[in-house]
Design a protein around this motif. Structure first.
Motif, PDB file in Angstrom:
ATOM      1  N   ASP A 151      -2.028  -8.794   6.505  1.00 23.70           N
ATOM      2  CA  ASP A 151      -1.204  -7.743   5.908  1.00 23.70           C
ATOM      3  C   ASP A 151      -1.996  -6.817   4.983  1.00 23.70           C
ATOM      4  OD1 ASP A 151       1.146  -8.874   7.042  1.00 23.70           O
ATOM      5  OD2 ASP A 151       1.347 -10.234   5.318  1.00 23.70           O
ATOM      6  N   LEU A 152      -3.232  -7.170   4.693  1.00 25.57           N
ATOM      7  CA  LEU A 152      -3.932  -6.490   3.607  1.00 25.57           C
ATOM      8  C   LEU A 152      -4.234  -5.016   3.849  1.00 25.57           C
ATOM      9  CD1 LEU A 152      -6.185  -9.249   2.079  1.00 25.57           C
ATOM     10  CD2 LEU A 152      -4.070  -8.275   1.226  1.00 25.57           C
ATOM     11  N   SER A 153      -4.404  -4.596   5.074  1.00 23.14           N
ATOM     12  CA  SER A 153      -4.649  -3.160   5.269  1.00 23.14           C
ATOM     13  C   SER A 153      -3.412  -2.359   4.870  1.00 23.14           C
ATOM     14  CB  SER A 153      -5.075  -2.857   6.707  1.00 23.14           C
ATOM     15  OG  SER A 153      -4.039  -3.159   7.607  1.00 23.14           O
ATOM     16  N   VAL A 154      -2.226  -2.855   5.226  1.00 16.05           N
ATOM     17  CA  VAL A 154      -0.990  -2.167   4.841  1.00 16.05           C
ATOM     18  C   VAL A 154      -0.759  -2.300   3.340  1.00 16.05           C
ATOM     19  CG1 VAL A 154       1.513  -2.039   5.187  1.00 16.05           C
ATOM     20  CG2 VAL A 154       0.005  -2.482   7.122  1.00 16.05           C
ATOM     21  N   ILE A 155      -0.990  -3.489   2.794  1.00 15.24           N
ATOM     22  CA  ILE A 155      -0.831  -3.699   1.353  1.00 15.24           C
ATOM     23  C   ILE A 155      -1.759  -2.759   0.580  1.00 15.24           C
ATOM     24  CG2 ILE A 155      -1.355  -5.365  -0.493  1.00 15.24           C
ATOM     25  CD1 ILE A 155      -0.040  -7.509   1.333  1.00 15.24           C
ATOM     26  N   ALA A 156      -3.004  -2.638   1.025  1.00 15.73           N
ATOM     27  CA  ALA A 156      -3.950  -1.732   0.363  1.00 15.73           C
ATOM     28  C   ALA A 156      -3.464  -0.290   0.433  1.00 15.73           C
ATOM     29  CB  ALA A 156      -5.338  -1.872   0.984  1.00 15.73           C
ATOM     30  N   SER A 157      -2.876   0.096   1.553  1.00 12.56           N
ATOM     31  CA  SER A 157      -2.351   1.449   1.709  1.00 12.56           C
ATOM     32  C   SER A 157      -1.153   1.691   0.791  1.00 12.56           C
ATOM     33  CB  SER A 157      -1.952   1.677   3.169  1.00 12.56           C
ATOM     34  OG  SER A 157      -1.355   2.930   3.328  1.00 12.56           O
ATOM     35  N   ILE A 158      -0.263   0.726   0.705  1.00 14.36           N
ATOM     36  CA  ILE A 158       0.904   0.836  -0.180  1.00 14.36           C
ATOM     37  C   ILE A 158       0.435   0.971  -1.625  1.00 14.36           C
ATOM     38  CG2 ILE A 158       2.876  -0.443  -1.142  1.00 14.36           C
ATOM     39  CD1 ILE A 158       3.283  -1.591   1.731  1.00 14.36           C
ATOM     40  N   TYR A 159      -0.517   0.129  -2.010  1.00 12.43           N
ATOM     41  CA  TYR A 159      -1.007   0.168  -3.385  1.00 12.43           C
ATOM     42  C   TYR A 159      -1.753   1.476  -3.661  1.00 12.43           C
ATOM     43  CZ  TYR A 159      -2.933  -1.235  -7.852  1.00 12.43           C
ATOM     44  OH  TYR A 159      -3.259  -1.282  -9.198  1.00 12.43           O
ATOM     45  N   ALA A 160      -2.533   1.949  -2.698  1.00 13.70           N
ATOM     46  CA  ALA A 160      -3.254   3.210  -2.869  1.00 13.70           C
ATOM     47  C   ALA A 160      -2.286   4.351  -3.162  1.00 13.70           C
ATOM     48  CB  ALA A 160      -4.094   3.515  -1.631  1.00 13.70           C
ATOM     49  N   ASP A 161      -1.170   4.395  -2.452  1.00 16.17           N
ATOM     50  CA  ASP A 161      -0.176   5.421  -2.716  1.00 16.17           C
ATOM     51  C   ASP A 161       0.352   5.309  -4.141  1.00 16.17           C
ATOM     52  OD1 ASP A 161       1.790   7.557  -1.737  1.00 16.17           O
ATOM     53  OD2 ASP A 161       3.118   5.985  -2.519  1.00 16.17           O
ATOM     54  N   ALA A 162       0.622   4.079  -4.587  1.00 13.39           N
ATOM     55  CA  ALA A 162       1.119   3.869  -5.950  1.00 13.39           C
ATOM     56  C   ALA A 162       0.089   4.323  -6.984  1.00 13.39           C
ATOM     57  CB  ALA A 162       1.485   2.406  -6.155  1.00 13.39           C
ATOM     58  N   VAL A 163      -1.171   4.018  -6.738  1.00 13.27           N
ATOM     59  CA  VAL A 163      -2.233   4.395  -7.668  1.00 13.27           C
ATOM     60  C   VAL A 163      -2.393   5.911  -7.716  1.00 13.27           C
ATOM     61  CG1 VAL A 163      -4.744   4.324  -8.053  1.00 13.27           C
ATOM     62  CG2 VAL A 163      -3.495   2.212  -7.514  1.00 13.27           C
ATOM     63  N   LEU A 164      -2.423   6.541  -6.559  1.00 10.09           N
ATOM     64  CA  LEU A 164      -2.744   7.965  -6.482  1.00 10.09           C
ATOM     65  C   LEU A 164      -1.589   8.904  -6.815  1.00 10.09           C
ATOM     66  CD1 LEU A 164      -4.992   7.846  -3.296  1.00 10.09           C
ATOM     67  CD2 LEU A 164      -5.726   7.914  -5.706  1.00 10.09           C
ATOM     68  N   THR A 165      -0.354   8.442  -6.596  1.00  6.92           N
ATOM     69  CA  THR A 165       0.788   9.345  -6.788  1.00  6.92           C
ATOM     70  C   THR A 165       1.795   8.886  -7.825  1.00  6.92           C
ATOM     71  OG1 THR A 165       2.173   8.334  -5.065  1.00  6.92           O
ATOM     72  CG2 THR A 165       0.617  10.059  -4.359  1.00  6.92           C
ATOM     73  N   GLY A 166       1.672   7.667  -8.319  1.00  6.47           N
ATOM     74  CA  GLY A 166       2.675   7.137  -9.229  1.00  6.47           C
ATOM     75  C   GLY A 166       2.106   6.685 -10.557  1.00  6.47           C
ATOM     76  N   THR A 167       2.988   6.161 -11.384  1.00  5.24           N
ATOM     77  CA  THR A 167       2.600   5.699 -12.714  1.00  5.24           C
ATOM     78  C   THR A 167       2.827   4.201 -12.924  1.00  5.24           C
ATOM     79  OG1 THR A 167       4.777   6.296 -13.588  1.00  5.24           O
ATOM     80  CG2 THR A 167       3.020   7.955 -13.759  1.00  5.24           C
ATOM     81  N   ALA A 168       3.225   3.491 -11.884  1.00  2.19           N
ATOM     82  CA  ALA A 168       3.451   2.051 -12.017  1.00  2.19           C
ATOM     83  C   ALA A 168       2.148   1.313 -12.300  1.00  2.19           C
ATOM     84  CB  ALA A 168       4.101   1.492 -10.758  1.00  2.19           C
ATOM     85  N   SER A 169       1.064   1.765 -11.692  1.00  2.00           N
ATOM     86  CA  SER A 169      -0.251   1.185 -11.935  1.00  2.00           C
ATOM     87  C   SER A 169      -1.045   2.152 -12.796  1.00  2.00           C
ATOM     88  CB  SER A 169      -0.998   0.966 -10.613  1.00  2.00           C
ATOM     89  OG  SER A 169      -2.342   0.623 -10.877  1.00  2.00           O
ATOM     90  N   TYR A 170      -1.766   1.629 -13.753  1.00  2.00           N
ATOM     91  CA  TYR A 170      -2.600   2.474 -14.592  1.00  2.00           C
ATOM     92  C   TYR A 170      -4.011   2.610 -14.027  1.00  2.00           C
ATOM     93  CZ  TYR A 170       0.877   2.837 -18.358  1.00  2.00           C
ATOM     94  OH  TYR A 170       1.991   3.125 -19.110  1.00  2.00           O
ATOM     95  N   GLU A 171      -4.217   2.108 -12.813  1.00  2.10           N
ATOM     96  CA  GLU A 171      -5.487   2.379 -12.157  1.00  2.10           C
ATOM     97  C   GLU A 171      -5.485   3.846 -11.757  1.00  2.10           C
ATOM     98  OE1 GLU A 171      -7.665  -0.539  -9.720  1.00  2.10           O
ATOM     99  OE2 GLU A 171      -5.754  -1.618  -9.630  1.00  2.10           O
ATOM    100  N   ILE A 172      -6.677   4.438 -11.702  1.00  2.00           N
ATOM    101  CA  ILE A 172      -6.820   5.843 -11.341  1.00  2.00           C
ATOM    102  C   ILE A 172      -7.409   5.987  -9.938  1.00  2.00           C
ATOM    103  CG2 ILE A 172      -7.913   8.034 -11.993  1.00  2.00           C
ATOM    104  CD1 ILE A 172      -5.861   7.058 -14.052  1.00  2.00           C
ATOM    105  N   VAL A 173      -8.304   5.075  -9.590  1.00  2.00           N
ATOM    106  CA  VAL A 173      -8.957   5.063  -8.281  1.00  2.00           C
ATOM    107  C   VAL A 173      -8.407   3.876  -7.497  1.00  2.00           C
ATOM    108  CG1 VAL A 173     -11.158   4.856  -7.068  1.00  2.00           C
ATOM    109  CG2 VAL A 173     -11.040   6.123  -9.224  1.00  2.00           C
ATOM    110  N   ALA A 174      -7.919   4.139  -6.304  1.00  2.00           N
ATOM    111  CA  ALA A 174      -7.342   3.072  -5.479  1.00  2.00           C
ATOM    112  C   ALA A 174      -8.436   2.125  -4.995  1.00  2.00           C
ATOM    113  CB  ALA A 174      -6.603   3.665  -4.293  1.00  2.00           C
ATOM    114  N   PRO A 175      -8.245   0.822  -5.161  1.00  2.00           N
ATOM    115  CA  PRO A 175      -9.220  -0.134  -4.651  1.00  2.00           C
ATOM    116  C   PRO A 175      -9.203  -0.160  -3.125  1.00  2.00           C
ATOM    117  CG  PRO A 175      -7.352  -1.278  -5.618  1.00  2.00           C
ATOM    118  CD  PRO A 175      -7.139   0.181  -5.850  1.00  2.00           C
ATOM    119  N   ASP A 176     -10.347  -0.461  -2.544  1.00  2.00           N
ATOM    120  CA  ASP A 176     -10.416  -0.529  -1.079  1.00  2.00           C
ATOM    121  C   ASP A 176      -9.892  -1.880  -0.591  1.00  2.00           C
ATOM    122  OD1 ASP A 176     -12.497  -2.377  -1.515  1.00  2.00           O
ATOM    123  OD2 ASP A 176     -14.059  -0.970  -0.900  1.00  2.00           O
ATOM    124  N   GLU A 177      -9.850  -2.033   0.716  1.00  7.22           N
ATOM    125  CA  GLU A 177      -9.292  -3.246   1.306  1.00  7.22           C
ATOM    126  C   GLU A 177     -10.094  -4.495   0.918  1.00  7.22           C
ATOM    127  OE1 GLU A 177      -8.017  -4.978   5.676  1.00  7.22           O
ATOM    128  OE2 GLU A 177      -8.217  -2.810   5.437  1.00  7.22           O
TER     129      GLU A 177
END
Length: 185
Positions: free
Chosen positions: A12-38
Motif C-alpha cells: 500500500d505504500l506507494s498510495v500511502i506516500a501519495s496521500i501523504y504527499a498531497d497532505a504535506v504539499l497542499t494542507g496544514t495537517a502535517s507541518y512537514e514542508i517537503v513530502a517524503p519519498d516512498e
C-alpha cells in the motif's frame, strides 16, 4: 461505496506516500514542508509496525486505498508508554465521506484492545474537519498552542484532543501487558 478497514501493508505504500504527499504539499495537517519519498515512508511504516502499533488502511470494494491511519508513541520517555498519538490521512476524493471517522474508530478500538490507556490527537492547523472527526469519536479538547507553525503563508495553531482508552487513568496499568517494543527492557 463499501469501505473496509484492514491492516496496511508494504504493498500500500506507494498510495500511502501519495496521500501523504498531497497532505504535506497542499494542507496544514502535517507541518512537514517537503513530502517524503516512498523509501522514507517505508522506513516510517516499518518503525511503527515493528514496535507493535497498529497501522491500518481504508479500502473500497475494488481494493483501492482511500486513506490510512496509525498510532505511534506520543513521546519516547517510559512513563508515556500507555499514551499513543493518532495520525489519519485521506485521499482528496475520500474526504467528507465518513472514512476518517471509520479509520479513527477502528484505530481507537485496536489501541484499547492492545492495552493503551490514552490517545491524543495533535491537530496541525487546527483543522475543523479533523476536530469534528475526533469529537465524533469521543475525543475532548484539551488545549491549543497558538502560532506553532508557519506554512502556506500563514501561522498555524495546533489543537490537542484526548480520549481515555479502557480504564484510562482510573487504575494502574499492568506493566507486563504493554503491547509495544519501544519500552521493552
Amino acid at each position: 461505496m463499501t469501505v473496509t478497514i484492514r491492516d496496511a501493508s508494504l504493498a500500500d505504500l506507494s498510495v500511502i506516500a501519495s496521500i501523504y504527499a498531497d497532505a504535506v504539499l497542499t494542507g496544514t495537517a502535517s507541518y512537514e514542508i517537503v513530502a517524503p519519498d516512498e523509501t522514507e515512508m517505508k522506513k516510517r511504516f516499518q518503525s511503527v509496525t515493528s514496535q507493535g502499533y497498529p497501522y491500518i488502511a481504508a479500502v473500497d470494494e475494488s481494493g483501492d486505498v482511500l486513506g490510512y491511519a496509525y498510532a505511534s508513541a506520543f513521546r519516547t520517555r517510559p512513563a508515556y508508554r500507555w499514551l499513543v498519538e493518532d495520525s489519519i490521512y485521506l485521499a482528496p476524493a475520500a474526504r467528507g465521506k465518513g472514512i476518517g471517522r471509520l479509520l479513527l474508530a477502528e484505530l481507537v478500538a485496536r489501541c484499547e484492545a492492545l492495552g493503551f490507556r490514552q490517545m491524543v490527537a495533535v491537530i496541525g492547523g487546527a483543522s475543523p474537519a479533523s476536530i469534528a472527526v475526533h469529537q465524533a469519536c469521543g475525543f475532548r479538547m484539551v488545549g491549543t498552542l497558538t502560532g506553532t507553525g508557519f506554512k502556506l503563508g500563514q501561522w498555524l495553531d495546533t489543537v490537542f484532543m484526548q480520549i481515555a482508552l479502557g480504564d484510562g487513568n482510573a487504575s494502574e496499568p499492568d506493566p507486563e501487558s504493554y503491547p509495544g517494543t519501544l519500552f521493552a527492557g
